[in-house]
Design an enzyme around this catalytic site. Structure first.
Site, PDB file in Angstrom:
ATOM      1  N   TYR A  33      44.573  40.865  73.578  1.00  0.00           N
ATOM      2  CA  TYR A  33      45.469  39.812  74.067  1.00  0.00           C
ATOM      3  C   TYR A  33      45.598  39.805  75.592  1.00  0.00           C
ATOM      4  O   TYR A  33      45.833  38.758  76.177  1.00  0.00           O
ATOM      5  CB  TYR A  33      46.873  40.006  73.482  1.00  0.00           C
ATOM      6  CG  TYR A  33      47.143  39.255  72.201  1.00  0.00           C
ATOM      7  CD1 TYR A  33      46.314  39.425  71.091  1.00  0.00           C
ATOM      8  CD2 TYR A  33      48.233  38.403  72.089  1.00  0.00           C
ATOM      9  CE1 TYR A  33      46.587  38.756  69.912  1.00  0.00           C
ATOM     10  CE2 TYR A  33      48.509  37.738  70.905  1.00  0.00           C
ATOM     11  CZ  TYR A  33      47.690  37.914  69.821  1.00  0.00           C
ATOM     12  OH  TYR A  33      47.960  37.254  68.657  1.00  0.00           O
ATOM     13  N   LYS A  38      38.440  49.593  64.308  1.00  0.00           N
ATOM     14  CA  LYS A  38      37.100  49.121  63.944  1.00  0.00           C
ATOM     15  C   LYS A  38      36.132  50.048  64.656  1.00  0.00           C
ATOM     16  O   LYS A  38      35.297  49.634  65.471  1.00  0.00           O
ATOM     17  CB  LYS A  38      36.949  47.647  64.357  1.00  0.00           C
ATOM     18  CG  LYS A  38      35.678  46.991  63.863  1.00  0.00           C
ATOM     19  CD  LYS A  38      35.668  46.683  62.367  1.00  0.00           C
ATOM     20  CE  LYS A  38      34.309  46.163  61.947  1.00  0.00           C
ATOM     21  NZ  LYS A  38      34.180  46.005  60.480  1.00  0.00           N
ATOM     22  N   ASP A  61      38.839  45.531  58.503  1.00  0.00           N
ATOM     23  CA  ASP A  61      38.438  44.637  57.411  1.00  0.00           C
ATOM     24  C   ASP A  61      38.854  45.227  56.067  1.00  0.00           C
ATOM     25  O   ASP A  61      39.392  44.533  55.188  1.00  0.00           O
ATOM     26  CB  ASP A  61      36.925  44.326  57.470  1.00  0.00           C
ATOM     27  CG  ASP A  61      36.052  45.572  57.613  1.00  0.00           C
ATOM     28  OD1 ASP A  61      36.591  46.666  57.893  1.00  0.00           O
ATOM     29  OD2 ASP A  61      34.827  45.447  57.449  1.00  0.00           O
ATOM     30  N   ASP A  71      48.406  41.358  64.679  1.00  0.00           N
ATOM     31  CA  ASP A  71      48.797  39.953  64.514  1.00  0.00           C
ATOM     32  C   ASP A  71      48.323  39.454  63.157  1.00  0.00           C
ATOM     33  O   ASP A  71      49.083  38.856  62.390  1.00  0.00           O
ATOM     34  CB  ASP A  71      48.170  39.121  65.642  1.00  0.00           C
ATOM     35  CG  ASP A  71      48.506  37.651  65.529  1.00  0.00           C
ATOM     36  OD1 ASP A  71      49.690  37.340  65.295  1.00  0.00           O
ATOM     37  OD2 ASP A  71      47.586  36.812  65.660  1.00  0.00           O
ATOM     38  N   ASP A  79      50.676  38.991  59.350  1.00  0.00           N
ATOM     39  CA  ASP A  79      50.827  37.740  58.597  1.00  0.00           C
ATOM     40  C   ASP A  79      50.437  37.968  57.137  1.00  0.00           C
ATOM     41  O   ASP A  79      51.082  37.465  56.212  1.00  0.00           O
ATOM     42  CB  ASP A  79      49.946  36.628  59.177  1.00  0.00           C
ATOM     43  CG  ASP A  79      50.707  35.707  60.123  1.00  0.00           C
ATOM     44  OD1 ASP A  79      51.662  36.191  60.757  1.00  0.00           O
ATOM     45  OD2 ASP A  79      50.340  34.514  60.222  1.00  0.00           O
TER      46      ASP A  79
HETATM   47  C1  IPM Z   1      53.124  36.398  66.529  1.00  0.00           C
HETATM   48  C2  IPM Z   1      52.584  35.055  66.927  1.00  0.00           C
HETATM   49  C3  IPM Z   1      52.286  35.072  68.421  1.00  0.00           C
HETATM   50  C4  IPM Z   1      51.224  36.119  68.636  1.00  0.00           C
HETATM   51  C5  IPM Z   1      51.861  33.721  69.008  1.00  0.00           C
HETATM   52  C6  IPM Z   1      52.898  32.653  68.742  1.00  0.00           C
HETATM   53  C7  IPM Z   1      51.544  33.814  70.471  1.00  0.00           C
HETATM   54  O1  IPM Z   1      51.475  34.724  66.157  1.00  0.00           O
HETATM   55  O2  IPM Z   1      54.167  36.814  67.075  1.00  0.00           O
HETATM   56  O3  IPM Z   1      52.544  37.032  65.660  1.00  0.00           O
HETATM   57  O4  IPM Z   1      50.030  35.845  68.471  1.00  0.00           O
HETATM   58  O5  IPM Z   1      51.588  37.250  68.990  1.00  0.00           O
HETATM   59 MG    MG Z   2      51.110  36.092  64.563  1.00  0.00          MG
END
Ligand code: IPM
Ligand code: MG
Length: 368
Positions: A142, A193, A226, A250, A254
């Site tokens: 990032y 990885k 992975d 990230d 999710d």
């Molecule tokens: C998160 C989000 C953020 C990230 C975005 C909105 C920049 O996806 O907090 O996970 O990628 O960190």
């Molecule tokens: Mg995110």
């Protein structure tokens, strides 16, 4: 006791509506319990772009630096999608994380018993799930330099980012993971990885060293990212604490969030390094985004933001009892059958954002 300084940044989209429910809880705590905070409110993301032309105004950074803790709603929306990359709402969020030095992002994925069958996975795979993803938040892909898009002599273009970590960056996030694991099942899975990316070969080596030097009581394992994604949906309960690179975290967070049935339930905390008094800079936010498709309709789930406030009480203000009460009130509301649209199930009552907020307060009142 010194005033508890809390900066509230509602941001955009449903962040505004969900944060309004936290404000009601804060007001209730003041009137019913005499617990007060010194609250400031600031702009971030699209709201800040509209008002001041930048996603992270200096005034917001000043307020953040003066606060004991920051509570954030969400940023972004289609209205700002076509802006240049450097002034998009997301830059505000990434900027405040970086400038506050919030390198440790704690993303718990906990399945509330009442919602176990709301997951897209089989109930028995997720019932009782309690894992903690620790995502490195201010380094890795990032933030690595060099980065950019350049035009080559032949007129074609080349885009590039850099995956980079130093020993110290790896050790400080490793330390957070091992320390938190000590309060849990003492198991840390470090995700990398290392079969392909040198940077994560270093990551793995440093994790092993740190564990051997300072945390011999912790059971450390390693997994390629992975495989980790696959294992998270195959058998998520095998994990206790996962620690990983920014981008990997990230994506995996999710994925883990969905195991719980809804992104609308999950809080997070982002912490900096402890100062001389052991206090850490901290920002709390729901894992979900600004959900522009449902914003402004009073139908969003406010529980992730409310639970982020509970995390704030626990980690920044040492108010464990109050945090427990908010979590207990959340369970009670779910047990009572109330659901927002995102966690709606057959036979339950679908309620609005504000009714969900009111119901939490009603349960808090019962808990006394
Ligand atoms: C998160 C989000 C953020 C990230 C975005 C909105 C920049 O996806 O907090 O996970 O990628 O960190
Ligand atoms: Mg995110």
């Amino acid at each position: 006791m010194a005033a508890k300084k809390l900066l509230i940044l509602p941001g955009d989209g449903i962040g505004i509506e969900t944060m309004a429910q936290v404000r009601r809880i804060i007001d209730w705590m003041a009137s019913a319990k005499g617990i007060t905070f010194e609250i400031s409110e600031g702009l971030i993301g699209g709201a800040a772009i509209d008002a001041e032309g930048t996603p992270l105004p200096e005034r917001t950074m000043e307020l953040a630096n003066a606060a004991d803790a920051v509570l954030l709603g969400a940023v972004g929306g289609p209205k700002w999608d076509d802006l240049p990359f450097n002034i998009k709402p997301e830059r505000g969020l990434l900027g405040i994380r970086k400038r506050m030095g919030l390198f440790a992002n704690l993303r718990p994925a906990i399945v509330f018993d009442e919602l176990a069958d709301a997951s897209t996975l089989k109930t028995e795979l997720v019932a009782g799930l309690d894992i903690l993803i620790i995502r490195e938040l201010t380094g890795g892909l990032y933030f690595g330099e060099p980065r950019g898009i350049e035009t080559l002599p032949d007129g074609s273009r080349r885009g590039f980012n850099t995956l980079v970590y130093t020993t110290e960056e790896i050790r400080r996030i490793g330390r957070v993971a091992f320390e938190l694991a000590r309060k849990r099942d003492r198991r840390v899975c470090s995700v990398d990885k290392a079969n392909v990316l040198e940077c994560t070969v270093l990551w793995r080596e440093e994790m092993i060293k740190l564990r051997n030097e300072e945390f011999p009581d912790i059971d450390l394992s390693h997994m390629y990212v992975d495989n980790a994604a696959m294992q998270l949906v195959r058998n998520p309960k095998q994990f206790d604490v996962i620690v990983t690179e920014n981008t990997f975290g990230d994506i995996l967070s999710d994925c883990a969030a969905m195991l719980t049935g809804s992104l609308g339930m999950l809080p997070s905390a982002s912490l900096g390094a402890p100062d001389a008094k052991g206090t850490r800079k901290a920002l709390y936010e729901p894992v979900h985004g600004s959900a522009p498709d449902i914003a402004g309709r009073d139908i969003a789930n406010p529980l992730a933001t409310i639970l982020s406030f509970a995390m704030c009480l626990r980690y920044s203000f040492n108010m464990d009892a109050e945090a427990d009460r908010i979590e207990e009130a959340t369970r009670a509301v779910l047990r009572g059958g109330l659901r927002t649209g995102d966690i709606m199930q057959p036979g339950k009552a679908k309620v609005s954002t504000s009714v969900m907020g009111e119901s939490i307060i009603r349960e808090l009142e019962k808990l006394g």
